[in-house]
Design a protein around this motif. Structure first.
Motif, PDB file in Angstrom:
ATOM      1  N   PRO A  63       0.794  -1.229   0.000  1.00 27.38           N
ATOM      2  CA  PRO A  63       0.000   0.000   0.000  1.00 27.38           C
ATOM      3  C   PRO A  63       0.828   1.283   0.000  1.00 27.38           C
ATOM      4  N   LEU A  64       1.910   1.345   0.766  1.00 26.81           N
ATOM      5  CA  LEU A  64       2.726   2.561   0.815  1.00 26.81           C
ATOM      6  C   LEU A  64       3.347   2.867  -0.545  1.00 26.81           C
ATOM      7  N   LYS A  65       3.872   1.849  -1.201  1.00 26.30           N
ATOM      8  CA  LYS A  65       4.454   2.040  -2.529  1.00 26.30           C
ATOM      9  C   LYS A  65       3.373   2.446  -3.526  1.00 26.30           C
ATOM     10  N   HIS A  66       2.210   1.810  -3.398  1.00 25.71           N
ATOM     11  CA  HIS A  66       1.094   2.114  -4.302  1.00 25.71           C
ATOM     12  C   HIS A  66       0.652   3.573  -4.144  1.00 25.71           C
ATOM     13  N   ILE A  71       0.538   9.319  -5.956  1.00 24.23           N
ATOM     14  CA  ILE A  71       0.780  10.730  -5.653  1.00 24.23           C
ATOM     15  C   ILE A  71       1.826  11.319  -6.586  1.00 24.23           C
ATOM     16  N   SER A  72       2.887  10.581  -6.832  1.00 28.48           N
ATOM     17  CA  SER A  72       3.962  11.094  -7.680  1.00 28.48           C
ATOM     18  C   SER A  72       3.562  11.178  -9.151  1.00 28.48           C
ATOM     19  N   SER A  73       2.500  10.468  -9.537  1.00 22.94           N
ATOM     20  CA  SER A  73       2.063  10.495 -10.937  1.00 22.94           C
ATOM     21  C   SER A  73       1.136  11.661 -11.242  1.00 22.94           C
ATOM     22  N   GLU A  74       0.703  12.385 -10.215  1.00 23.45           N
ATOM     23  CA  GLU A  74      -0.275  13.457 -10.395  1.00 23.45           C
ATOM     24  C   GLU A  74       0.163  14.690  -9.620  1.00 23.45           C
ATOM     25  N   VAL A  75       0.457  15.777 -10.325  1.00 22.02           N
ATOM     26  CA  VAL A  75       0.979  16.986  -9.679  1.00 22.02           C
ATOM     27  C   VAL A  75      -0.018  17.569  -8.682  1.00 22.02           C
ATOM     28  N   SER A  76      -1.316  17.444  -8.946  1.00 22.88           N
ATOM     29  CA  SER A  76      -2.329  17.954  -8.013  1.00 22.88           C
ATOM     30  C   SER A  76      -2.218  17.260  -6.660  1.00 22.88           C
ATOM     31  N   LEU A  77      -2.015  15.938  -6.672  1.00 22.12           N
ATOM     32  CA  LEU A  77      -1.887  15.189  -5.428  1.00 22.12           C
ATOM     33  C   LEU A  77      -0.606  15.562  -4.693  1.00 22.12           C
ATOM     34  N   THR A  78       0.440  15.869  -5.436  1.00 17.15           N
ATOM     35  CA  THR A  78       1.687  16.315  -4.812  1.00 17.15           C
ATOM     36  C   THR A  78       1.458  17.603  -4.036  1.00 17.15           C
ATOM     37  N   PHE A  79       0.737  18.549  -4.648  1.00 11.92           N
ATOM     38  CA  PHE A  79       0.404  19.786  -3.932  1.00 11.92           C
ATOM     39  C   PHE A  79      -0.534  19.501  -2.762  1.00 11.92           C
ATOM     40  N   GLY A  80      -1.376  18.482  -2.903  1.00 11.47           N
ATOM     41  CA  GLY A  80      -2.246  18.090  -1.804  1.00 11.47           C
ATOM     42  C   GLY A  80      -1.458  17.614  -0.598  1.00 11.47           C
ATOM     43  N   VAL A  81      -0.418  16.839  -0.844  1.00  9.08           N
ATOM     44  CA  VAL A  81       0.442  16.366   0.246  1.00  9.08           C
ATOM     45  C   VAL A  81       1.167  17.534   0.904  1.00  9.08           C
ATOM     46  N   LEU A  82       1.667  18.473   0.099  1.00  7.17           N
ATOM     47  CA  LEU A  82       2.329  19.663   0.653  1.00  7.17           C
ATOM     48  C   LEU A  82       1.351  20.496   1.476  1.00  7.17           C
ATOM     49  N   PHE A  83       0.100  20.546   1.031  1.00 11.19           N
ATOM     50  CA  PHE A  83      -0.949  21.238   1.788  1.00 11.19           C
ATOM     51  C   PHE A  83      -1.119  20.607   3.161  1.00 11.19           C
ATOM     52  N   ARG A 106      -9.658  14.442  10.038  1.00 11.94           N
ATOM     53  CA  ARG A 106     -10.744  14.340   9.067  1.00 11.94           C
ATOM     54  C   ARG A 106     -10.277  14.780   7.680  1.00 11.94           C
ATOM     55  N   LEU A 107      -9.410  15.773   7.641  1.00  9.03           N
ATOM     56  CA  LEU A 107      -8.861  16.250   6.367  1.00  9.03           C
ATOM     57  C   LEU A 107      -8.024  15.165   5.699  1.00  9.03           C
ATOM     58  N   ILE A 108      -7.229  14.448   6.478  1.00  8.67           N
ATOM     59  CA  ILE A 108      -6.426  13.348   5.939  1.00  8.67           C
ATOM     60  C   ILE A 108      -7.334  12.260   5.371  1.00  8.67           C
ATOM     61  N   ILE A 109      -8.411  11.938   6.081  1.00 10.84           N
ATOM     62  CA  ILE A 109      -9.351  10.914   5.617  1.00 10.84           C
ATOM     63  C   ILE A 109      -9.947  11.309   4.272  1.00 10.84           C
ATOM     64  N   TYR A 110     -10.363  12.561   4.138  1.00 10.20           N
ATOM     65  CA  TYR A 110     -10.973  13.014   2.879  1.00 10.20           C
ATOM     66  C   TYR A 110      -9.951  13.063   1.751  1.00 10.20           C
ATOM     67  N   PHE A 111      -8.705  13.405   2.069  1.00 10.08           N
ATOM     68  CA  PHE A 111      -7.666  13.420   1.036  1.00 10.08           C
ATOM     69  C   PHE A 111      -7.386  11.995   0.544  1.00 10.08           C
ATOM     70  N   LEU A 112      -7.329  11.039   1.462  1.00  9.43           N
ATOM     71  CA  LEU A 112      -7.149   9.633   1.069  1.00  9.43           C
ATOM     72  C   LEU A 112      -8.348   9.146   0.259  1.00  9.43           C
ATOM     73  N   PHE A 113      -9.528   9.627   0.598  1.00 10.63           N
ATOM     74  CA  PHE A 113     -10.738   9.302  -0.164  1.00 10.63           C
ATOM     75  C   PHE A 113     -10.608   9.812  -1.599  1.00 10.63           C
ATOM     76  N   CYS A 114     -10.047  11.000  -1.748  1.00  7.62           N
ATOM     77  CA  CYS A 114      -9.788  11.580  -3.064  1.00  7.62           C
ATOM     78  C   CYS A 114      -8.827  10.699  -3.869  1.00  7.62           C
ATOM     79  N   ILE A 115      -7.757  10.234  -3.227  1.00  7.59           N
ATOM     80  CA  ILE A 115      -6.793   9.347  -3.889  1.00  7.59           C
ATOM     81  C   ILE A 115      -7.445   8.018  -4.253  1.00  7.59           C
TER      82      ILE A 115
END
Length: 413
Positions: A63-66, A71-83, A106-115
């Motif tokens: 799961p961690l590698k996945h 995240i690394s394949s999508e620039v939006s998700l990269t900015f999400g992690v920085l956020f 709760r924010l982390i949960i919703y971000f993971l839901f987005c991924i």
């Protein structure tokens, strides 16, 4: 079908449900008054989202590698992690740590839901199911709203029935509006405020309308839900929700004709709306109480931001400090978050978190490929978020926002 997919459908169906366990702690009281924004709560839809994520992760070999590859394949998700990273440092500096940690988790949960949506959502099959689910959802919410409008209060008058907020004409601070010369209480349905209910409907109804535009013959269920939802939206008397809905209908009607140009128009429109939202600070002298109150909250929040610009005054802490920040105000004390989520992020989490969140939104808006319906929804969210705070502070609308982000990553419709 994998279990997580059934849980996803159930999660989406129950997003509006307000039933949850609230933990009233001493930190939730400010000057002897209980502030509900500071009360940690675990809601039923959030539990279902967590279960969806859990079964998804259990089905992944590494799961961690996945997650890293996604995240690394999508620039939006990269900015999400920085956020989230910037938010983490803002949490560490929060004077009231429990509300801050609760909001951040709760924010982390919703971000993971987005991924999760980015990784697993099957456009061809899943979106059709989601539209049927939303039709059922809107129909139920609307029927409940009709009952509340007729009764001028809650139908069940019992929080345990899906979390419907008990209220009536004599309830303290209940919203009352002028409806053709008659004082009326707009319906809340399962939401804490008619504006949040209206904002939710304005987005979901545009999704249903778009499905009609795609050449499908609308079912009795979807057509009935659209009509009932439109009437409910009108009864909320939420003017910005009306504006969001009308914009969505017009945009969806035009989007296929404008094609690529439309995406650029949406981006520029979003930028204009976002900048204009901060102009509320200059509305202090306009003799309209709601505008004066919003202007006052904006001024107070700007003072908080100036005090601690890098990481803010504390995540989910502004309501606890709002009365102190309003010391020069002539308005009655109003311990609510500022009615603009971008100013709210600046005040509570600082310039870095806000910048990365804006970059996350911007890269979503500028994605190449088919990006029509979700592009319209993003503009609606930015419009509503520039005049209210519920996309950050209410779990139903926040879940809808991150659902939109996840679908937007897939570049469909």
């Amino acid at each position: 079908m994998r279990i997580h997919k059934y849980l996803l459908y159930l999660s989406i169906l129950l997003i509006p449900v307000n039933l949850g366990k609230h933990f009233v702690l001493s930190e939730a009281y400010v000057n002897g008054r209980l502030i509900d924004y500071l009360v940690p709560a675990v809601f039923l839809p959030d539990i279902l989202i967590v279960l969806t994520l859990l079964f998804w992760i259990l089905g992944i070999k590494n799961p961690l590698k996945h997650l890293w590859l996604l995240i690394s394949s999508e620039v939006s998700l990269t900015f999400g992690v920085l956020f989230l990273a910037a938010m983490f440092f803002a949490v560490l500096g929060s004077p009231m740590i429990v509300p801050a940690v609760y909001f951040f988790v709760r924010l982390i949960i919703y971000f993971l839901f987005c991924i999760y949506l980015f990784d697993t959502f099957d456009v061809k099959n899943d979106f059709e199911v989601v539209l049927k689910i939303l039709s059922i959802q809107v129909l139920f919410l609307s029927l409940l709203a009709f009952g509340q409008w007729i009764k001028q209060g809650s139908v069940f008058n019992n929080y345990l029935v899906l979390g419907e907020q008990p209220y009536g004409y004599s309830t303290q601070n209940i919203i009352k509006e002028n409806f053709f010369g008659v004082t009326k209480i707009p319906p809340h349905s399962l939401f804490r405020h008619p504006n949040a209910f209206g904002g939710y409907l304005s987005i979901v109804l545009v999704w249903l309308f778009y499905s009609f535009r795609k050449g499908r013959s609308p079912s009795i269920l979807s057509l009935g839900a659209f009509l009932a939802g439109t009437i409910s939206l009108f009864l909320t008397l939420s003017y910005m929700a009306w504006a969001s809905f009308v914009f969505g209908l017009i945009a969806v009607f035009l989007l296929e004709k404008l094609n690529v140009t439309f995406r650029k128009i949406l981006f520029l429109l979003s930028l204009l709306i976002l900048i204009s939202g901060f102009s509320l600070v200059f509305f202090e002298k306009i003799p309209i109480v709601s505008l004066q109150r919003r202007s006052d909250l904006m001024s107070a929040s700007f003072s908080m931001f100036v005090e601690k610009p890098l990481f803010g005054i504390g995540v989910n802490n502004s309501t606890a400090l709002m009365e102190k920040a309003q010391v020069d105000s002539n308005m009655a004390r109003f311990p609510q978050p500022v009615h603009n989520i971008f100013m709210l992020l600046l005040a509570e989490s600082g310039v870095l978190a806000t910048l990365f969140f804006l970059l996350f939104l911007g890269t979503l808006s500028l994605k190449k490929g088919k990006f029509y319906l979700l592009g319209v929804t993003l503009v609606q969210i930015i419009l509503l978020s520039s005049v209210d705070h519920y996309f950050l502070t209410a779990h139903q609308t926040s879940a809808l926002m991150w659902l939109t982000f996840g679908l937007a990553l897939i570049q469909f419709y």
